[in-house]
Design a protein around this motif. Structure first.
Motif, PDB file in Angstrom:
ATOM      1  N   LEU A  46      55.430  41.190  53.590  1.00 17.68           N
ATOM      2  CA  LEU A  46      56.870  41.000  53.376  1.00 17.68           C
ATOM      3  C   LEU A  46      57.188  39.905  52.367  1.00 17.68           C
ATOM      4  O   LEU A  46      58.284  39.880  51.811  1.00 17.68           O
ATOM      5  CB  LEU A  46      57.578  40.708  54.697  1.00 17.68           C
ATOM      6  N   THR A  47      56.263  38.998  52.118  1.00 20.57           N
ATOM      7  CA  THR A  47      56.512  37.984  51.097  1.00 20.57           C
ATOM      8  C   THR A  47      55.876  38.335  49.760  1.00 20.57           C
ATOM      9  O   THR A  47      56.234  37.752  48.744  1.00 20.57           O
ATOM     10  CB  THR A  47      56.024  36.595  51.551  1.00 20.57           C
ATOM     11  N   VAL A  48      54.962  39.285  49.750  1.00 18.95           N
ATOM     12  CA  VAL A  48      54.386  39.754  48.486  1.00 18.95           C
ATOM     13  C   VAL A  48      55.336  40.760  47.829  1.00 18.95           C
ATOM     14  O   VAL A  48      55.490  40.759  46.595  1.00 18.95           O
ATOM     15  CB  VAL A  48      52.986  40.369  48.707  1.00 18.95           C
ATOM     16  N   LEU A  49      55.978  41.578  48.621  1.00 17.40           N
ATOM     17  CA  LEU A  49      56.880  42.595  48.063  1.00 17.40           C
ATOM     18  C   LEU A  49      58.014  42.003  47.214  1.00 17.40           C
ATOM     19  O   LEU A  49      58.289  42.528  46.134  1.00 17.40           O
ATOM     20  CB  LEU A  49      57.444  43.483  49.170  1.00 17.40           C
ATOM     21  N   PRO A  50      58.676  40.930  47.631  1.00 15.41           N
ATOM     22  CA  PRO A  50      59.703  40.349  46.760  1.00 15.41           C
ATOM     23  C   PRO A  50      59.149  39.842  45.427  1.00 15.41           C
ATOM     24  O   PRO A  50      59.841  39.879  44.418  1.00 15.41           O
ATOM     25  CB  PRO A  50      60.278  39.198  47.582  1.00 15.41           C
ATOM     26  N   VAL A  51      57.903  39.368  45.423  1.00 18.80           N
ATOM     27  CA  VAL A  51      57.284  38.937  44.163  1.00 18.80           C
ATOM     28  C   VAL A  51      57.150  40.138  43.229  1.00 18.80           C
ATOM     29  O   VAL A  51      57.449  40.048  42.037  1.00 18.80           O
ATOM     30  CB  VAL A  51      55.902  38.284  44.403  1.00 18.80           C
ATOM     31  N   GLY A  54      60.946  41.476  42.458  1.00 18.65           N
ATOM     32  CA  GLY A  54      61.704  40.539  41.630  1.00 18.65           C
ATOM     33  C   GLY A  54      60.862  39.892  40.553  1.00 18.65           C
ATOM     34  O   GLY A  54      61.118  38.755  40.162  1.00 18.65           O
ATOM     35  N   PHE A  55      59.877  40.604  40.061  1.00 23.01           N
ATOM     36  CA  PHE A  55      58.901  40.049  39.131  1.00 23.01           C
ATOM     37  C   PHE A  55      59.533  39.402  37.905  1.00 23.01           C
ATOM     38  O   PHE A  55      59.144  38.300  37.509  1.00 23.01           O
ATOM     39  CB  PHE A  55      57.917  41.130  38.683  1.00 23.01           C
ATOM     40  N   GLU A  56      60.482  40.069  37.301  1.00 21.19           N
ATOM     41  CA  GLU A  56      61.060  39.538  36.059  1.00 21.19           C
ATOM     42  C   GLU A  56      61.685  38.159  36.267  1.00 21.19           C
ATOM     43  O   GLU A  56      61.491  37.257  35.462  1.00 21.19           O
ATOM     44  CB  GLU A  56      62.087  40.509  35.475  1.00 21.19           C
ATOM     45  N   LYS A  57      62.410  37.993  37.347  1.00 21.54           N
ATOM     46  CA  LYS A  57      63.028  36.691  37.614  1.00 21.54           C
ATOM     47  C   LYS A  57      61.971  35.634  37.918  1.00 21.54           C
ATOM     48  O   LYS A  57      62.059  34.503  37.445  1.00 21.54           O
ATOM     49  CB  LYS A  57      64.018  36.801  38.767  1.00 21.54           C
ATOM     50  N   VAL A  58      60.975  36.018  38.684  1.00 14.41           N
ATOM     51  CA  VAL A  58      59.899  35.080  39.016  1.00 14.41           C
ATOM     52  C   VAL A  58      59.125  34.703  37.752  1.00 14.41           C
ATOM     53  O   VAL A  58      58.793  33.539  37.534  1.00 14.41           O
ATOM     54  CB  VAL A  58      58.950  35.683  40.075  1.00 14.41           C
ATOM     55  N   ARG A  59      58.849  35.677  36.911  1.00 13.93           N
ATOM     56  CA  ARG A  59      58.100  35.411  35.682  1.00 13.93           C
ATOM     57  C   ARG A  59      58.870  34.475  34.758  1.00 13.93           C
ATOM     58  O   ARG A  59      58.299  33.537  34.206  1.00 13.93           O
ATOM     59  CB  ARG A  59      57.783  36.713  34.951  1.00 13.93           C
ATOM     60  N   THR A  60      60.154  34.711  34.593  1.00 10.84           N
ATOM     61  CA  THR A  60      60.972  33.838  33.756  1.00 10.84           C
ATOM     62  C   THR A  60      60.966  32.411  34.306  1.00 10.84           C
ATOM     63  O   THR A  60      60.780  31.450  33.561  1.00 10.84           O
ATOM     64  CB  THR A  60      62.417  34.372  33.680  1.00 10.84           C
ATOM     65  N   TRP A  61      61.151  32.270  35.617  1.00  5.36           N
ATOM     66  CA  TRP A  61      61.126  30.956  36.248  1.00  5.36           C
ATOM     67  C   TRP A  61      59.771  30.288  36.049  1.00  5.36           C
ATOM     68  O   TRP A  61      59.684  29.120  35.696  1.00  5.36           O
ATOM     69  CB  TRP A  61      61.427  31.090  37.737  1.00  5.36           C
ATOM     70  N   TYR A  62      58.697  31.039  36.267  1.00  5.76           N
ATOM     71  CA  TYR A  62      57.340  30.493  36.160  1.00  5.76           C
ATOM     72  C   TYR A  62      57.026  30.045  34.732  1.00  5.76           C
ATOM     73  O   TYR A  62      56.463  28.971  34.520  1.00  5.76           O
ATOM     74  CB  TYR A  62      56.332  31.541  36.627  1.00  5.76           C
ATOM     75  N   HIS A 103      49.898  36.472  46.688  1.00  6.57           N
ATOM     76  CA  HIS A 103      51.104  36.320  45.878  1.00  6.57           C
ATOM     77  C   HIS A 103      50.745  36.159  44.402  1.00  6.57           C
ATOM     78  O   HIS A 103      51.354  36.786  43.530  1.00  6.57           O
ATOM     79  CB  HIS A 103      51.922  35.127  46.361  1.00  6.57           C
ATOM     80  N   ILE A 104      49.757  35.349  44.130  1.00  7.21           N
ATOM     81  CA  ILE A 104      49.335  35.138  42.743  1.00  7.21           C
ATOM     82  C   ILE A 104      48.689  36.395  42.195  1.00  7.21           C
ATOM     83  O   ILE A 104      48.907  36.763  41.034  1.00  7.21           O
ATOM     84  CB  ILE A 104      48.397  33.919  42.642  1.00  7.21           C
ATOM     85  N   ALA A 105      47.912  37.092  43.003  1.00 10.08           N
ATOM     86  CA  ALA A 105      47.295  38.342  42.558  1.00 10.08           C
ATOM     87  C   ALA A 105      48.369  39.370  42.185  1.00 10.08           C
ATOM     88  O   ALA A 105      48.259  40.051  41.166  1.00 10.08           O
ATOM     89  CB  ALA A 105      46.370  38.894  43.634  1.00 10.08           C
ATOM     90  N   ALA A 106      49.405  39.469  43.005  1.00  6.39           N
ATOM     91  CA  ALA A 106      50.500  40.398  42.699  1.00  6.39           C
ATOM     92  C   ALA A 106      51.202  39.991  41.412  1.00  6.39           C
ATOM     93  O   ALA A 106      51.510  40.829  40.557  1.00  6.39           O
ATOM     94  CB  ALA A 106      51.500  40.454  43.848  1.00  6.39           C
ATOM     95  N   PHE A 107      51.448  38.705  41.261  1.00  2.95           N
ATOM     96  CA  PHE A 107      52.102  38.198  40.053  1.00  2.95           C
ATOM     97  C   PHE A 107      51.245  38.474  38.815  1.00  2.95           C
ATOM     98  O   PHE A 107      51.754  38.926  37.797  1.00  2.95           O
ATOM     99  CB  PHE A 107      52.372  36.697  40.202  1.00  2.95           C
TER     100      PHE A 107
END
Length: 146
Positions: A46-51, A54-62, A103-107
């Motif tokens: 359930l915490t990997v799915l939002p990554v 919402g990948f684009e937002k997470v990637r921009t933030w990262y 989480h990092i693997a998914a990202f």
């Protein structure tokens, strides 16, 4: 006892604790191995799915975060890239829980151009397989000492 199961769920959802730690700890604590494995699987997924979603937002933030710090990619990111180059998405997903974290693997999988549906599929398979491995290994390990 209910709060212990809630802690298993929350612990599995927290990056870097994840299933590799909470499943053995929960089973060793004497909790039901079935419920520990189910709650850890669901909590982590359930915490990997939002990554993934919402990948684009997470990637921009990262990327902004890394630019502000002036950092090169982390050791975990470099390790994930090497796994990707050698084994592709299935290898990254299967080795992610023990080498980089789910989480990092998914990202990393998403940042290297994989489609959401394939990352979701492989991360689900990976989390399920590692849940079984950690759960069964802990149960068998306890049986050896009992």
């Amino acid at each position: 006892m209910l709060y212990e199961y809630i802690l298993i769920f929350i612990g599995a959802a927290i990056p870097w604790l994840e299933i590799a730690l909470v499943i053995p700890v929960g089973i060793i604590r004497g909790l039901s191995s079935f419920w520990v494995m189910i709650l850890a699987f669901v909590g982590n997924l359930l915490t990997v799915l939002p990554v993934i979603i919402g990948f684009e937002k997470v990637r921009t933030w990262y990327e902004k975060r890394q630019l502000k710090k002036g950092k090169e990619p982390s050791k975990r990111s470099n390790r994930g890239r090497k796994i990707w180059d050698k084994y592709g998405l299935p290898g990254l997903a299967m080795l992610g829980p023990i080498l980089t974290g789910t989480h990092i693997a998914a990202f990393i999988g998403m940042s290297l151009g994989s489609e959401k549906k394939w990352v979701t599929l492989w991360m689900t398979i990976s989390i399920g397989v590692w849940t079984l491995i950690f759960g069964i290994a802990t149960i068998l390990g306890l049986d050896i000492f009992l």
